[in-house]
Structures are given as C-alpha cells and as structure tokens.
Design a protein around this motif. Structure first.
Motif, PDB file in Angstrom:
ATOM      1  N   UNK A  94       0.825  -1.209   0.000  1.00 16.39           N
ATOM      2  CA  UNK A  94       0.000   0.000   0.000  1.00 16.39           C
ATOM      3  C   UNK A  94       0.859   1.261   0.000  1.00 16.39           C
ATOM      4  N   UNK A  95       1.947   1.246   0.757  1.00 21.99           N
ATOM      5  CA  UNK A  95       2.855   2.395   0.758  1.00 21.99           C
ATOM      6  C   UNK A  95       3.419   2.606  -0.641  1.00 21.99           C
ATOM      7  N   UNK A  96       3.875   1.519  -1.273  1.00 20.88           N
ATOM      8  CA  UNK A  96       4.422   1.638  -2.623  1.00 20.88           C
ATOM      9  C   UNK A  96       3.403   2.121  -3.631  1.00 20.88           C
ATOM     10  N   UNK A  97       2.129   1.813  -3.402  1.00 20.63           N
ATOM     11  CA  UNK A  97       1.081   2.181  -4.350  1.00 20.63           C
ATOM     12  C   UNK A  97       0.588   3.609  -4.140  1.00 20.63           C
ATOM     13  N   UNK A  98       0.507   4.042  -2.898  1.00 21.46           N
ATOM     14  CA  UNK A  98      -0.156   5.316  -2.612  1.00 21.46           C
ATOM     15  C   UNK A  98       0.777   6.459  -2.201  1.00 21.46           C
ATOM     16  N   UNK A  99       1.941   6.164  -1.625  1.00 19.88           N
ATOM     17  CA  UNK A  99       2.870   7.235  -1.250  1.00 19.88           C
ATOM     18  C   UNK A  99       3.766   7.511  -2.446  1.00 19.88           C
ATOM     19  N   UNK A 100       3.479   8.619  -3.123  1.00 23.07           N
ATOM     20  CA  UNK A 100       4.139   8.913  -4.390  1.00 23.07           C
ATOM     21  C   UNK A 100       5.155  10.049  -4.239  1.00 23.07           C
ATOM     22  N   UNK A 101       5.752  10.409  -5.346  1.00 21.53           N
ATOM     23  CA  UNK A 101       6.787  11.446  -5.352  1.00 21.53           C
ATOM     24  C   UNK A 101       6.317  12.723  -4.673  1.00 21.53           C
ATOM     25  N   UNK A 102       5.103  13.148  -4.969  1.00 21.06           N
ATOM     26  CA  UNK A 102       4.593  14.398  -4.413  1.00 21.06           C
ATOM     27  C   UNK A 102       4.311  14.318  -2.914  1.00 21.06           C
ATOM     28  N   UNK A 323      18.064 -12.240   1.091  1.00 22.91           N
ATOM     29  CA  UNK A 323      17.605 -12.058  -0.292  1.00 22.91           C
ATOM     30  C   UNK A 323      16.764 -10.796  -0.421  1.00 22.91           C
ATOM     31  N   UNK A 324      15.828 -10.593   0.513  1.00 21.94           N
ATOM     32  CA  UNK A 324      15.002  -9.382   0.506  1.00 21.94           C
ATOM     33  C   UNK A 324      15.871  -8.142   0.705  1.00 21.94           C
ATOM     34  N   UNK A 325      16.813  -8.227   1.635  1.00 19.13           N
ATOM     35  CA  UNK A 325      17.674  -7.077   1.934  1.00 19.13           C
ATOM     36  C   UNK A 325      18.522  -6.684   0.735  1.00 19.13           C
ATOM     37  N   UNK A 326      19.000  -7.667  -0.011  1.00 16.12           N
ATOM     38  CA  UNK A 326      19.817  -7.374  -1.200  1.00 16.12           C
ATOM     39  C   UNK A 326      19.018  -6.592  -2.239  1.00 16.12           C
ATOM     40  N   UNK A 327      17.772  -6.984  -2.437  1.00 16.20           N
ATOM     41  CA  UNK A 327      16.928  -6.272  -3.400  1.00 16.20           C
ATOM     42  C   UNK A 327      16.689  -4.831  -2.956  1.00 16.20           C
ATOM     43  N   UNK A 328      16.446  -4.654  -1.659  1.00 17.71           N
ATOM     44  CA  UNK A 328      16.213  -3.308  -1.137  1.00 17.71           C
ATOM     45  C   UNK A 328      17.460  -2.451  -1.285  1.00 17.71           C
ATOM     46  N   UNK A 329      18.618  -3.023  -0.925  1.00 17.10           N
ATOM     47  CA  UNK A 329      19.866  -2.267  -1.017  1.00 17.10           C
ATOM     48  C   UNK A 329      20.191  -1.890  -2.459  1.00 17.10           C
ATOM     49  N   UNK A 330      19.919  -2.809  -3.369  1.00 14.94           N
ATOM     50  CA  UNK A 330      20.199  -2.528  -4.781  1.00 14.94           C
ATOM     51  C   UNK A 330      19.420  -1.309  -5.254  1.00 14.94           C
ATOM     52  N   UNK A 331      18.148  -1.225  -4.844  1.00 11.35           N
ATOM     53  CA  UNK A 331      17.317  -0.095  -5.241  1.00 11.35           C
ATOM     54  C   UNK A 331      17.774   1.194  -4.546  1.00 11.35           C
ATOM     55  N   UNK A 332      18.062   1.095  -3.271  1.00  3.97           N
ATOM     56  CA  UNK A 332      18.449   2.288  -2.505  1.00  3.97           C
ATOM     57  C   UNK A 332      19.767   2.861  -3.017  1.00  3.97           C
ATOM     58  N   UNK A 333      20.747   1.998  -3.276  1.00  5.89           N
ATOM     59  CA  UNK A 333      22.064   2.468  -3.693  1.00  5.89           C
ATOM     60  C   UNK A 333      22.023   3.200  -5.025  1.00  5.89           C
ATOM     61  N   UNK A 334      21.056   2.850  -5.864  1.00  4.67           N
ATOM     62  CA  UNK A 334      20.927   3.528  -7.152  1.00  4.67           C
ATOM     63  C   UNK A 334      20.437   4.964  -6.992  1.00  4.67           C
ATOM     64  N   UNK A 335      19.678   5.238  -5.909  1.00  6.73           N
ATOM     65  CA  UNK A 335      19.012   6.526  -5.774  1.00  6.73           C
ATOM     66  C   UNK A 335      19.551   7.386  -4.636  1.00  6.73           C
ATOM     67  N   UNK A 336      20.262   6.774  -3.692  1.00 13.20           N
ATOM     68  CA  UNK A 336      20.732   7.528  -2.527  1.00 13.20           C
ATOM     69  C   UNK A 336      21.822   8.533  -2.903  1.00 13.20           C
ATOM     70  N   UNK A 337      21.919   9.607  -2.114  1.00 18.50           N
ATOM     71  CA  UNK A 337      22.917  10.667  -2.280  1.00 18.50           C
ATOM     72  C   UNK A 337      22.830  11.329  -3.651  1.00 18.50           C
ATOM     73  N   UNK A 343      12.054  11.509  -3.834  1.00 22.60           N
ATOM     74  CA  UNK A 343      12.165  10.071  -3.593  1.00 22.60           C
ATOM     75  C   UNK A 343      13.620   9.688  -3.336  1.00 22.60           C
ATOM     76  N   UNK A 344      14.540  10.324  -4.057  1.00 23.82           N
ATOM     77  CA  UNK A 344      15.953  10.042  -3.839  1.00 23.82           C
ATOM     78  C   UNK A 344      16.400  10.469  -2.447  1.00 23.82           C
ATOM     79  N   UNK A 345      15.803  11.550  -1.935  1.00 19.73           N
ATOM     80  CA  UNK A 345      16.124  11.993  -0.581  1.00 19.73           C
ATOM     81  C   UNK A 345      15.675  10.953   0.439  1.00 19.73           C
ATOM     82  N   UNK A 346      14.506  10.357   0.222  1.00 19.10           N
ATOM     83  CA  UNK A 346      14.038   9.275   1.088  1.00 19.10           C
ATOM     84  C   UNK A 346      14.991   8.086   1.000  1.00 19.10           C
TER      85      UNK A 346
END
Length: 398
Positions: A94-102, A323-337, A343-346
């Motif tokens: 639900x967070x992924x669906x409803x909490x958007x960029x804005x 396995x779950x953590x690796x997927x999360x880290x992969x996504x975060x590392x692409x957008x962090x900093x 969304x990148x700030x989050x």
C-alpha cells in the motif's frame, strides 16, 4: 472520483498508523484495522494479492515463516506473528502504491514532527521522573545514572533507534532540500532529538548513529560536519556528566555485557538444535532462558539482530531475509545521495538509517521490534515502490 477518494483515505490512514505507533504504540491496531477495512471497501484485495504473488522475495520469506511455525512447539504463537508479518507485507504494498513522489515532503514532516513530540515527552520524563526506571536498565554498581529516557517507546534502546531516524532525516533535509522553512524545522527537531538521544544513555544508539553518519560522509562530504557535531555532543555529554557510557573500563564491568553474552550463548545452543527452520517467529522470548543456567526469567529477544533471525527462522529464514535485503539495497544504492528528486532523498535517509540498524543489530534486535519496524517497512515500501502500473490521473477522474 472513487479512485481519488481511495487514494486520499488510504494515504491518510497510513499516516495515522505512523503517528499512532509513534505516540500510542498499544493503540496501533486501530488504524491497522481501518486500513484492512478500506482495502475491502475500495476493492484493493485483488491488486494486493497480485503484487505480493509477483514479489518472490516476500513469498520466500513468508513461506520460511510458515515452515518454521509448522515445526514450532509454540506453533500458535508463531502463526500469529506470521500473520502480523503478512499484514506488514500488505502495508509495504500500500505504501508503494499510494505514497508517491509528491508525498515525500509529507512523510518527512511526519517523521520530524513525531520526533519533536516524542523528544519533548522524553525531556519531560527526565525532568519529572514520571514512569520510573527498571533496575535492569542500568548497572547501578558501575554507573550513577538515575534515569534513562524512553518516552512513548517503553524502552530507551528502541527510542534511540527511532531518534536516529529523526536525526538522520533532519540532517538530510538540510543538505538536499531548498525549503528554508523545512530546514529551520529540521534544525529545531534535530536539536531536541539529539538532546533526548543523549538522555537515553543508549550506547548502541549513540555508536550506530556516529558510524552510519561517518559512512554517509564517504558519499556526501556535507555529512562530515554533522558526524563531528554528533560525536562531540556524545563525548562531551559523557565526560561532563561523568556517565561513563563510552568508557572501555566500565564496559568491562557492566553487567549488561555479561548478560548479553549469556543470552548469545543460549541463542547459539538453540540455533544448533534448530539450524534449518529455527523455533518459529515470535517464540524466542519463551525459549532463550530455558537454554541457560544463569538466566532465570524470560528474555524478550536475543539482543542481536542476526542471532534473533537464526533463532526464530534458522538458516532458511536468514537466507530469505538476506535475499530481501539485497533487493532493497540494490534499489536504494541507485538513488541515494542524489538530490534529483524527493524520492531520492528518502532513499538517502533509508540508506543511512538502515546502516545504523545493521550496526545496532550487533548488540540488539531493535529492528525486529514492533515499535520501530513500521517505520522500517514504510521506507522499504517507498523504496521498492510498486511493480504494477499505477492508474494515471485521467483514469482516476472517470
């Protein structure tokens, strides 16, 4: 109009859940029940099931928990906590669906606002002594600490983990956002949250925050000054109050260390006997003390994130978490900093906060505790987003 109504309603319910968990944890089931009712009301069930089924990382973790529950002596407890985890999966979707960029600024404001209120409550506790402090929270033979702040989180260590999130959020806002009002709000919140963090006397919280900020400095130099500020605040506070929480000599005589070592020994015994599937999620509190000759009462958790997962889920459960953590880290590392979007700030906040939790996890299982994990799953949901296509605004107005 129906679609717009469902978006607003579910989004507000998600925000309400965050606020209630932060201020009234025992009542957090109320917005959660409403969230489930709204899923039915707005016919979101089919979408959620499809999304969960498309996420093999969540499916594997759930299957591992169900398998652990089947072999658990306390299967009814384990099943209950597995159902709670499934509800958290729904929350992620639900967070992924409803909490958007804005909506990212709203999320930041809620985290900072909660941090400010929780910190104020903590300071009032410290001044008035309301609530008292269990003797087990401090070794009175080693330290002369009369009170450890816990605010609404029932435990100073859990509070310190939440305050770390608040402080990390505040620092990140001042670095990446251009909104001056939000920056002033962030500075004020960080000041009060850091003061409250000091009064938790939580070494795990202190050290994990410093190391996480230090690692963030490797990616963004602006964090160097904040790392210095936090380190100096902790060192000066510990020195001038003569608390000695950072003293290596006192650490060697601290009974909480020997207690943790005994808990870890008992946990290792459990792991050896239940190496594949563990003893079932949510059952370690009942089992750990039975594997020790020195611990005579129930232990809430293994006081180590990694041992806790192995105790309750075995190597299969740990593998699913990794396995779950690796997927999360992969996504975060692409957008962090990267300040190209909110969304990148989050993602940046998530990166630093998750690093702090992994470090904290060496001495405590705080990330798995109910008072803090809803904020973890919030960040996970935002970062993983939604695989299924969202309705565009044109279709929403139909």
């Amino acid at each position: 109009m129906k679609r717009l109504s469902s978006e607003k309603t579910i989004k507000l319910t998600i925000y309400s859940l965050l606020i209630v968990v932060g201020l009234f944890p025992l009542l957090s089931f109320i917005p959660l029940v409403f969230l489930l009712l709204f899923i039915v009301r707005f016919n979101e069930g089919e979408f959620i099931i499809k999304d969960i089924m498309s996420r093999k990382e969540l499916i594997l973790l759930t299957i591992s928990m169900i398998a652990s529950s089947i072999v658990s002596e306390l299967w009814y407890i384990s099943i209950f906590f597995t159902i709670l985890f499934i509800m958290k999966m729904v929350f992620i979707i639900l967070v992924g669906r409803y909490i958007k960029e804005k909506d990212m600024n709203e999320v930041i404001i809620i985290i900072l606002g909660l941090g400010f209120i929780v910190s104020i409550i903590g300071l009032i506790q410290f001044i008035t002594g309301i609530g008292g402090m269990p003797d087990s929270w401090i070794d009175q033979g080693t330290y002369t600490i009369n009170f450890r702040v816990f605010s609404t989180f029932y435990n100073p260590n859990i509070l310190s983990a939440f305050l770390n999130l608040v402080i990390i959020t505040g620092f990140t806002v001042t670095i990446y956002l251009e909104n001056n009002r939000l920056k002033i709000y962030s500075y004020a919140t960080v000041a009060i949250a850091l003061t409250s963090l000091l009064l938790t006397y939580s070494r795990g919280g202190w050290i994990s925050l410093c190391i996480a900020l230090g690692i963030a400095s490797l990616y963004e130099k602006s964090y160097i000054k904040y790392t210095f500020i936090v380190v100096m605040a902790l060192v000066c506070f510990d020195y001038f109050t003569e608390a000695g929480r950072l003293s290596a000599n006192k650490l060697l005589t601290d009974s909480s260390i020997s207690y943790r070592l005994e808990v870890w020994k008992a946990s290792v015994k459990i792991i050896k006997e239940n190496i594949l599937l563990g003893i079932g999620k949510g059952t370690s509190w009942y089992e750990i003390h039975t594997y020790s000759d020195k611990i005579t009462w129930y232990v809430s958790h293994a006081h180590n994130l990694y041992l806790q997962i192995l105790v309750e889920g075995g190597v299969i459960g740990l593998g699913a978490y990794v396995y779950l953590s690796r997927l999360i880290w992969k996504k975060i590392k692409l957008e962090a900093f990267n300040n190209t979007s909110n969304r990148n700030i989050i993602s940046t906040i998530s990166f630093i906060f998750f690093v702090s939790l992994l470090i904290y996890g060496i001495v405590d299982a705080v990330p798995l505790l109910e008072q803090i994990d809803v904020f973890i799953w919030l960040l996970v949901g935002i970062n993983l987003g939604n695989k299924a296509p969202h309705m565009n605004m044109k279709s929403a107005e139909v």
